[in-house]
Design a protein around this motif. Structure first.
Motif, PDB file in Angstrom:
ATOM      1  N   PRO A 166       0.829  -1.257   0.053  1.00  0.00           N
ATOM      2  CA  PRO A 166       0.044  -0.167  -0.114  1.00  0.00           C
ATOM      3  C   PRO A 166       0.729   1.234   0.055  1.00  0.00           C
ATOM      4  O   PRO A 166       0.247   2.375  -0.342  1.00  0.00           O
ATOM      5  CB  PRO A 166      -0.764  -0.108   1.219  1.00  0.00           C
ATOM      6  CG  PRO A 166       0.053  -1.117   2.266  1.00  0.00           C
ATOM      7  CD  PRO A 166       0.644  -1.947   1.191  1.00  0.00           C
ATOM      8  N   PHE A 167       2.040   1.109   0.396  1.00  0.00           N
ATOM      9  CA  PHE A 167       2.950   2.383   0.309  1.00  0.00           C
ATOM     10  C   PHE A 167       3.630   2.575  -1.107  1.00  0.00           C
ATOM     11  O   PHE A 167       4.257   3.707  -1.395  1.00  0.00           O
ATOM     12  CB  PHE A 167       3.852   2.171   1.432  1.00  0.00           C
ATOM     13  CG  PHE A 167       3.715   1.886   2.797  1.00  0.00           C
ATOM     14  CD1 PHE A 167       3.222   3.169   3.355  1.00  0.00           C
ATOM     15  CD2 PHE A 167       3.542   0.873   3.388  1.00  0.00           C
ATOM     16  CE1 PHE A 167       2.668   3.256   4.822  1.00  0.00           C
ATOM     17  CE2 PHE A 167       3.109   0.830   4.687  1.00  0.00           C
ATOM     18  CZ  PHE A 167       2.591   1.901   5.420  1.00  0.00           C
ATOM     19  N   HIS A 168       3.490   1.816  -1.935  1.00  0.00           N
ATOM     20  CA  HIS A 168       3.752   2.042  -3.538  1.00  0.00           C
ATOM     21  C   HIS A 168       2.989   2.603  -4.277  1.00  0.00           C
ATOM     22  O   HIS A 168       1.792   2.296  -4.114  1.00  0.00           O
ATOM     23  CB  HIS A 168       4.258   0.370  -3.974  1.00  0.00           C
ATOM     24  CG  HIS A 168       5.383  -0.155  -3.343  1.00  0.00           C
ATOM     25  ND1 HIS A 168       5.994  -1.439  -3.749  1.00  0.00           N
ATOM     26  CD2 HIS A 168       6.269   0.250  -2.312  1.00  0.00           C
ATOM     27  CE1 HIS A 168       6.892  -1.756  -3.075  1.00  0.00           C
ATOM     28  NE2 HIS A 168       7.084  -0.756  -1.991  1.00  0.00           N
ATOM     29  N   THR A 169       3.358   3.624  -5.064  1.00  0.00           N
ATOM     30  CA  THR A 169       2.364   4.204  -5.777  1.00  0.00           C
ATOM     31  C   THR A 169       2.643   3.635  -7.426  1.00  0.00           C
ATOM     32  O   THR A 169       1.438   3.336  -8.054  1.00  0.00           O
ATOM     33  CB  THR A 169       2.913   5.787  -5.984  1.00  0.00           C
ATOM     34  OG1 THR A 169       4.084   5.704  -6.632  1.00  0.00           O
ATOM     35  CG2 THR A 169       2.672   6.514  -4.605  1.00  0.00           C
ATOM     36  N   ARG A 170       3.919   3.203  -7.794  1.00  0.00           N
ATOM     37  CA  ARG A 170       3.859   2.768  -9.128  1.00  0.00           C
ATOM     38  C   ARG A 170       5.225   1.920  -9.231  1.00  0.00           C
ATOM     39  O   ARG A 170       6.358   2.324  -8.778  1.00  0.00           O
ATOM     40  CB  ARG A 170       4.053   3.730 -10.261  1.00  0.00           C
ATOM     41  CG  ARG A 170       4.370   3.121 -11.543  1.00  0.00           C
ATOM     42  CD  ARG A 170       4.862   4.156 -12.539  1.00  0.00           C
ATOM     43  NE  ARG A 170       5.078   3.698 -13.784  1.00  0.00           N
ATOM     44  CZ  ARG A 170       5.832   4.113 -14.837  1.00  0.00           C
ATOM     45  NH1 ARG A 170       6.607   5.203 -14.763  1.00  0.00           N
ATOM     46  NH2 ARG A 170       6.154   3.603 -15.909  1.00  0.00           N
ATOM     47  N   GLU A 171       5.066   0.618  -9.355  1.00  0.00           N
ATOM     48  CA  GLU A 171       5.951  -0.307  -9.684  1.00  0.00           C
ATOM     49  C   GLU A 171       6.593  -0.537 -11.242  1.00  0.00           C
ATOM     50  O   GLU A 171       5.873  -0.177 -11.844  1.00  0.00           O
ATOM     51  CB  GLU A 171       5.820  -1.720  -9.052  1.00  0.00           C
ATOM     52  CG  GLU A 171       5.387  -1.432  -7.519  1.00  0.00           C
ATOM     53  CD  GLU A 171       5.042  -2.805  -6.823  1.00  0.00           C
ATOM     54  OE1 GLU A 171       4.875  -2.749  -5.590  1.00  0.00           O
ATOM     55  OE2 GLU A 171       4.663  -3.824  -7.594  1.00  0.00           O
ATOM     56  N   LEU A 172       7.932  -0.819 -11.328  1.00  0.00           N
ATOM     57  CA  LEU A 172       8.113  -0.877 -12.742  1.00  0.00           C
ATOM     58  C   LEU A 172       8.911  -2.226 -13.062  1.00  0.00           C
ATOM     59  O   LEU A 172       9.257  -2.989 -12.216  1.00  0.00           O
ATOM     60  CB  LEU A 172       9.515   0.303 -12.758  1.00  0.00           C
ATOM     61  CG  LEU A 172       9.162   1.560 -12.368  1.00  0.00           C
ATOM     62  CD1 LEU A 172      10.317   2.302 -12.269  1.00  0.00           C
ATOM     63  CD2 LEU A 172       8.408   2.019 -13.549  1.00  0.00           C
ATOM     64  N   ASN A 173       8.752  -2.547 -14.392  1.00  0.00           N
ATOM     65  CA  ASN A 173       9.484  -3.563 -14.895  1.00  0.00           C
ATOM     66  C   ASN A 173      10.824  -3.087 -15.510  1.00  0.00           C
ATOM     67  O   ASN A 173      11.012  -1.807 -15.511  1.00  0.00           O
ATOM     68  CB  ASN A 173       8.742  -4.418 -15.939  1.00  0.00           C
ATOM     69  CG  ASN A 173       8.355  -3.723 -17.081  1.00  0.00           C
ATOM     70  OD1 ASN A 173       9.104  -2.767 -17.506  1.00  0.00           O
ATOM     71  ND2 ASN A 173       7.171  -4.186 -17.769  1.00  0.00           N
ATOM     72  N   ALA A 174      11.657  -3.927 -15.964  1.00  0.00           N
ATOM     73  CA  ALA A 174      13.046  -3.455 -16.270  1.00  0.00           C
ATOM     74  C   ALA A 174      12.837  -2.667 -17.428  1.00  0.00           C
ATOM     75  O   ALA A 174      13.804  -1.486 -17.512  1.00  0.00           O
ATOM     76  CB  ALA A 174      13.890  -4.685 -16.783  1.00  0.00           C
TER      77      ALA A 174
ATOM     78  N   ALA B 228      21.670  -8.527 -16.487  1.00  0.00           N
ATOM     79  CA  ALA B 228      20.817  -8.996 -17.246  1.00  0.00           C
ATOM     80  C   ALA B 228      21.004  -9.652 -18.301  1.00  0.00           C
ATOM     81  O   ALA B 228      20.382 -10.494 -18.881  1.00  0.00           O
ATOM     82  CB  ALA B 228      19.798  -7.565 -17.660  1.00  0.00           C
ATOM     83  N   ALA B 229      22.431  -9.382 -18.691  1.00  0.00           N
ATOM     84  CA  ALA B 229      23.023 -10.398 -19.817  1.00  0.00           C
ATOM     85  C   ALA B 229      23.222 -11.787 -19.418  1.00  0.00           C
ATOM     86  O   ALA B 229      23.551 -12.585 -20.499  1.00  0.00           O
ATOM     87  CB  ALA B 229      24.147  -9.524 -20.322  1.00  0.00           C
ATOM     88  N   GLU B 230      23.176 -12.041 -18.305  1.00  0.00           N
ATOM     89  CA  GLU B 230      23.431 -13.505 -17.661  1.00  0.00           C
ATOM     90  C   GLU B 230      22.267 -14.147 -17.133  1.00  0.00           C
ATOM     91  O   GLU B 230      22.485 -15.372 -17.014  1.00  0.00           O
ATOM     92  CB  GLU B 230      24.437 -13.392 -16.674  1.00  0.00           C
ATOM     93  CG  GLU B 230      26.025 -12.835 -16.944  1.00  0.00           C
ATOM     94  CD  GLU B 230      26.707 -12.610 -15.665  1.00  0.00           C
ATOM     95  OE1 GLU B 230      26.632 -13.317 -14.747  1.00  0.00           O
ATOM     96  OE2 GLU B 230      27.708 -11.740 -16.199  1.00  0.00           O
ATOM     97  N   ARG B 231      21.279 -13.466 -17.091  1.00  0.00           N
ATOM     98  CA  ARG B 231      20.232 -14.086 -16.589  1.00  0.00           C
ATOM     99  C   ARG B 231      18.778 -13.282 -16.914  1.00  0.00           C
ATOM    100  O   ARG B 231      18.934 -12.132 -16.824  1.00  0.00           O
ATOM    101  CB  ARG B 231      20.123 -14.256 -14.873  1.00  0.00           C
ATOM    102  CG  ARG B 231      18.979 -15.220 -14.453  1.00  0.00           C
ATOM    103  CD  ARG B 231      19.482 -15.501 -13.103  1.00  0.00           C
ATOM    104  NE  ARG B 231      18.459 -16.193 -12.394  1.00  0.00           N
ATOM    105  CZ  ARG B 231      18.495 -16.889 -11.177  1.00  0.00           C
ATOM    106  NH1 ARG B 231      19.678 -16.340 -10.370  1.00  0.00           N
ATOM    107  NH2 ARG B 231      17.420 -17.477 -10.389  1.00  0.00           N
ATOM    108  N   ASP B 232      17.760 -13.990 -16.757  1.00  0.00           N
ATOM    109  CA  ASP B 232      16.640 -12.993 -17.412  1.00  0.00           C
ATOM    110  C   ASP B 232      16.111 -12.134 -16.141  1.00  0.00           C
ATOM    111  O   ASP B 232      15.705 -12.599 -15.327  1.00  0.00           O
ATOM    112  CB  ASP B 232      15.232 -14.218 -17.749  1.00  0.00           C
ATOM    113  CG  ASP B 232      14.189 -13.588 -18.169  1.00  0.00           C
ATOM    114  OD1 ASP B 232      14.173 -12.340 -18.236  1.00  0.00           O
ATOM    115  OD2 ASP B 232      13.075 -14.313 -18.716  1.00  0.00           O
TER     116      ASP B 232
END
Length: 261
Positions: free
Chosen positions: A163-171, A243-247
């Motif tokens: 509830p404390f998060h406003t917007r979460e992101l993907n990579a 990121a180059a080594e793992r998804d």
């Protein structure tokens, strides 16, 4: 490194309450989340060596104090006045200031590194904040940012579970946010469970995270084995992998290293 960052058994009790908005050191029940945050400070502290550093959103202050081991100067900034007072009383090496992250109270091109770990997901105007970080960095300066990976933190949801998060992101969204502000993304990394935590996942029904969340949601007493396992987690139990080594979409947290040209 101060005692509070090292071993929770030897840490002084924190004066700040545990609200769920920030993690604090020295509590067995909070140790998993604390170590998951601390590992990024430890692995990236070398980027701050001999440099003027701003931690924008320093929270309890343990991370700024860790950075002070290697930095020339560390400025801590937080919006909460009680937090600022706590950091001022506890971490003498941190130049703590009260201020709004949407309008950083620093001159243009005044620091070499801006650190922002597990904070940007709490902000309403993320683009404005990132632009402010670009402004206060000197040319060639580095922006170090970490945030929960929306794909794994709030799977299948449009709104965050926390509830404390406003917007979460993907990579991809994090990269777009940084590049739109003018940054060049040098590297993107992910925080993953290492072998020891994989064993704990198996012991606790497939996910030690979910086991903790279920206890919190039910407001139930801690299972003795779960509490012992959570209290024993160390930063070495987490992997920080490029990121180059793992998804990267499988990561728990995202970490970006961005440079102001």
């Amino acid at each position: 490194m101060s005692a509070i960052v090292g071993d929770p058994d030897n840490a002084l009790p924190s004066a700040l309450p545990l609200t769920g908005e920030r993690t604090i050191p020295g509590l067995a029940e909070e140790n998993y989340w604390f170590r998951r945050h601390e590992v990024v400070y430890q692995r990236l502290a070398h980027r701050c060596a001999g440099r003027d550093v701003l931690e924008a959103g320093c929270g309890e202050g343990y991370g700024a104090d860790l950075i002070a081991d290697v930095a020339r100067r560390v400025i801590g900034l937080d919006y909460d006045e009680a937090t600022v007072a706590h950091v001022r009383a506890r971490y003498a090496r941190v130049d703590i200031r009260h201020g709004n992250l949407a309008e950083l109270p620093l001159p243009d091109a005044s620091v070499d590194v801006v650190v922002n770990f597990q904070v940007i997901e709490h902000l309403w105007d993320q683009a404005q904040f990132v632009s402010e970080c670009f402004r206060v960095l000197r040319p060639g300066g580095v922006f170090l940012v970490s945030t929960p990976n929306r794909i794994t933190f709030s799977p299948g949801r449009d709104t965050p579970l926390n509830p404390f998060h406003t917007r979460e992101l993907n990579a991809a969204e994090l990269t777009e946010l940084l590049e739109t502000a003018g940054f060049e993304v040098e590297d993107t990394l992910g925080v993953f469970h290492g072998a020891g935590l994989a064993e704990l996942d198996a012991r606790h029904g497939g996910s030690i995270i979910e086991a903790q969340v279920q206890r919190a949601v039910a407001d139930a007493p801690w299972d003795e084995q779960l509490l012992a396992d959570v209290a024993a987690v160390r930063t070495d139990d987490f992997d920080l992998t490029p990121a180059a080594e793992r998804d990267i979409d499988d990561s728990l947290d995202l970490v970006a290293i961005a440079v102001r040209p």
